[in-house]
Design an enzyme around this catalytic site. Structure first.
Site, PDB file in Angstrom:
ATOM      1  N   GLY A 135       0.734  -9.309  11.113  1.00 34.53           N
ATOM      2  CA  GLY A 135       1.472 -10.311  10.348  1.00 34.53           C
ATOM      3  C   GLY A 135       0.667 -11.544   9.975  1.00 34.53           C
ATOM      4  O   GLY A 135       1.243 -12.591   9.675  1.00 34.53           O
ATOM      5  N   SER A 136      -0.663 -11.410   9.931  1.00 35.89           N
ATOM      6  CA  SER A 136      -1.444 -12.610   9.565  1.00 35.89           C
ATOM      7  C   SER A 136      -1.178 -13.009   8.113  1.00 35.89           C
ATOM      8  O   SER A 136      -1.143 -14.200   7.788  1.00 35.89           O
ATOM      9  CB  SER A 136      -2.940 -12.411   9.828  1.00 35.89           C
ATOM     10  OG  SER A 136      -3.493 -11.469   8.946  1.00 35.89           O
ATOM     11  N   ASN A 137      -0.968 -12.032   7.241  1.00 37.44           N
ATOM     12  CA  ASN A 137      -0.589 -12.387   5.855  1.00 37.44           C
ATOM     13  C   ASN A 137       0.790 -13.029   5.819  1.00 37.44           C
ATOM     14  O   ASN A 137       1.002 -13.995   5.091  1.00 37.44           O
ATOM     15  CB  ASN A 137      -0.599 -11.149   4.959  1.00 37.44           C
ATOM     16  CG  ASN A 137      -1.969 -10.850   4.406  1.00 37.44           C
ATOM     17  OD1 ASN A 137      -2.439 -11.531   3.491  1.00 37.44           O
ATOM     18  ND2 ASN A 137      -2.626  -9.848   4.972  1.00 37.44           N
ATOM     19  N   LEU A 171       4.241  -0.570   6.396  1.00 36.56           N
ATOM     20  CA  LEU A 171       3.686   0.782   6.276  1.00 36.56           C
ATOM     21  C   LEU A 171       4.677   1.875   5.906  1.00 36.56           C
ATOM     22  O   LEU A 171       4.288   3.016   5.688  1.00 36.56           O
ATOM     23  CB  LEU A 171       2.958   1.152   7.579  1.00 36.56           C
ATOM     24  CG  LEU A 171       1.864   0.137   7.966  1.00 36.56           C
ATOM     25  CD1 LEU A 171       1.132   0.603   9.205  1.00 36.56           C
ATOM     26  CD2 LEU A 171       0.892  -0.122   6.822  1.00 36.56           C
ATOM     27  N   ASN A 190       3.764  -5.551  -3.138  1.00 36.58           N
ATOM     28  CA  ASN A 190       2.964  -5.121  -1.985  1.00 36.58           C
ATOM     29  C   ASN A 190       1.536  -5.581  -2.181  1.00 36.58           C
ATOM     30  O   ASN A 190       1.080  -5.753  -3.316  1.00 36.58           O
ATOM     31  CB  ASN A 190       2.991  -3.590  -1.900  1.00 36.58           C
ATOM     32  CG  ASN A 190       2.145  -3.052  -0.760  1.00 36.58           C
ATOM     33  OD1 ASN A 190       2.222  -3.553   0.370  1.00 36.58           O
ATOM     34  ND2 ASN A 190       1.338  -2.044  -1.034  1.00 36.58           N
ATOM     35  N   HIS A 227      -2.307  -4.282  -1.193  1.00 40.24           N
ATOM     36  CA  HIS A 227      -3.077  -3.144  -0.673  1.00 40.24           C
ATOM     37  C   HIS A 227      -4.519  -3.606  -0.487  1.00 40.24           C
ATOM     38  O   HIS A 227      -5.078  -4.248  -1.381  1.00 40.24           O
ATOM     39  CB  HIS A 227      -3.000  -1.968  -1.658  1.00 40.24           C
ATOM     40  CG  HIS A 227      -3.603  -0.731  -1.086  1.00 40.24           C
ATOM     41  ND1 HIS A 227      -2.942   0.055  -0.153  1.00 40.24           N
ATOM     42  CD2 HIS A 227      -4.822  -0.165  -1.259  1.00 40.24           C
ATOM     43  CE1 HIS A 227      -3.731   1.056   0.196  1.00 40.24           C
ATOM     44  NE2 HIS A 227      -4.877   0.952  -0.465  1.00 40.24           N
ATOM     45  N   ASP A 262       1.781   2.966  -3.348  1.00 37.67           N
ATOM     46  CA  ASP A 262       0.646   2.313  -4.008  1.00 37.67           C
ATOM     47  C   ASP A 262       0.506   2.635  -5.494  1.00 37.67           C
ATOM     48  O   ASP A 262      -0.588   2.590  -6.040  1.00 37.67           O
ATOM     49  CB  ASP A 262      -0.678   2.675  -3.289  1.00 37.67           C
ATOM     50  CG  ASP A 262      -0.627   2.314  -1.813  1.00 37.67           C
ATOM     51  OD1 ASP A 262      -0.038   1.276  -1.478  1.00 37.67           O
ATOM     52  OD2 ASP A 262      -1.188   3.076  -1.011  1.00 37.67           O
ATOM     53  N   GLU A 289      -7.154 -11.792   0.658  1.00 32.32           N
ATOM     54  CA  GLU A 289      -5.684 -11.763   0.763  1.00 32.32           C
ATOM     55  C   GLU A 289      -5.139 -13.169   1.016  1.00 32.32           C
ATOM     56  O   GLU A 289      -4.183 -13.603   0.366  1.00 32.32           O
ATOM     57  CB  GLU A 289      -5.256 -10.812   1.891  1.00 32.32           C
ATOM     58  CG  GLU A 289      -5.609  -9.371   1.572  1.00 32.32           C
ATOM     59  CD  GLU A 289      -5.144  -8.379   2.625  1.00 32.32           C
ATOM     60  OE1 GLU A 289      -4.902  -7.220   2.248  1.00 32.32           O
ATOM     61  OE2 GLU A 289      -5.040  -8.733   3.806  1.00 32.32           O
TER      62      GLU A 289
HETATM   63  C1  GAR Z   1      -3.453  -6.148   5.209  1.00 30.28           C
HETATM   64  O1  GAR Z   1      -4.856  -6.049   5.032  1.00 30.28           O
HETATM   65  C2  GAR Z   1      -2.722  -5.429   4.090  1.00 30.28           C
HETATM   66  O2  GAR Z   1      -3.416  -5.435   2.877  1.00 30.28           O
HETATM   67  C3  GAR Z   1      -2.654  -4.027   4.654  1.00 30.28           C
HETATM   68  O3  GAR Z   1      -2.382  -4.183   6.015  1.00 30.28           O
HETATM   69  C4  GAR Z   1      -3.032  -5.383   6.468  1.00 30.28           C
HETATM   70  C5  GAR Z   1      -2.039  -6.155   7.302  1.00 30.28           C
HETATM   71  O4  GAR Z   1      -2.644  -7.230   7.956  1.00 30.28           O
HETATM   72  N1  GAR Z   1      -1.648  -3.260   3.968  1.00 30.28           N
HETATM   73  C6  GAR Z   1      -1.753  -1.941   3.763  1.00 30.28           C
HETATM   74  O5  GAR Z   1      -2.697  -1.296   4.163  1.00 30.28           O
HETATM   75  C7  GAR Z   1      -0.586  -1.318   2.994  1.00 30.28           C
HETATM   76  N2  GAR Z   1      -0.949  -0.003   2.525  1.00 30.28           N
HETATM   77  P1  GAR Z   1      -1.763  -8.368   8.590  1.00 30.28           P
HETATM   78  O6  GAR Z   1      -0.675  -7.696   9.401  1.00 30.28           O
HETATM   79  O7  GAR Z   1      -2.704  -9.138   9.476  1.00 30.28           O
HETATM   80  O8  GAR Z   1      -1.222  -9.186   7.456  1.00 30.28           O
END
Ligand code: GAR
Length: 191
Positions: free
Chosen positions: A12-14, A85, A102, A104, A145, A174
């Site tokens: 969940g850092s994003n 996911l 989303n 990616h 995607d 990101e």
């Molecule tokens: C992120 O890099 C995002 O782009 C990816 O999961 C990571 C989650 O990081 N998403 C996918 O791969 C979707 N197909 P986070 O939990 O630290 O935000």
């Protein structure tokens, strides 16, 4: 006030970065976080941010009605997948047309599709010997995607970059771009 919900399956850092970005705004706010994992670290981040977070099973995501009721109770107008996911089911897509996006961690259409997420993507990019990777922000449709691309940004890769190094570069992109892209999409909602 436009209320955003974030869907996240892992760290969940994003999600945290997006919540911080909108924190002092009076026109847009992150007011709900939903996960499919009870033990996802995003719940701890949500707790610290003071944002309610909930977990639903895959079956509940597929059926949609319980989650839609929650989204309606929280008056959510826009949904952001930030490391989420599961496939988004038709009831949710129907309720939020062109209102689910989303991110990616690669340059779609390469390295997308079922099973391509997180570190698996970076591993594949390194194995292919690519000299660039990046991020893709896209609308969500019924296929993994494949929704219309809204924004892409690239980073250069060096020979010898590990998947971890690629992940670090991609995460930096990101954090730099995702909140601003969401902001510009949300601003268009009321126009
Ligand atoms: C992120 O890099 C995002 O782009 C990816 O999961 C990571 C989650 O990081 N998403 C996918 O791969 C979707 N197909 P986070 O939990 O630290 O935000």
């Amino acid at each position: 006030m436009i209320r955003l919900a974030l869907f996240a399956s892992g760290s969940g850092s994003n999600a945290e970065n997006i919540a911080h970005y909108f924190r002092f705004r009076d026109d847009v706010a992150v007011t709900l976080i939903i996960s499919n994992k009870t033990d996802a670290y995003v719940h701890e981040r949500a707790r610290r941010l003071g944002i309610p977070s909930f977990t639903y099973s895959r079956e509940a995501f597929d059926k949609g009605d319980e989650i839609l009721a929650l989204l309606r109770r929280h008056e959510i107008e826009f949904i952001v997948l930030a490391g989420f996911l599961l496939k988004v089911s038709q009831p949710l897509l129907d309720a939020y047309p062109q209102r689910i996006v989303n991110i990616h961690p690669a340059l779609l259409p390469r390295y997308g599709g079922k099973g391509m997420y997180g570190d698996r993507v970076h591993q594949a990019v390194v194995e292919a010997g690519d000299r660039v990777s990046g991020i893709t922000i896209h609308y969500v449709n019924e296929h993994y995607d494949e929704g219309d691309i809204i924004f892409q940004a690239q980073c250069e890769l060096l020979p010898g970059d590990t998947p971890e190094e690629v992940a670090r570069k991609v995460h930096a992109l990101e954090y730099a771009h995702f909140p601003e892209v969401i902001d510009s999409l949300v601003k268009k909602l009321n126009n």
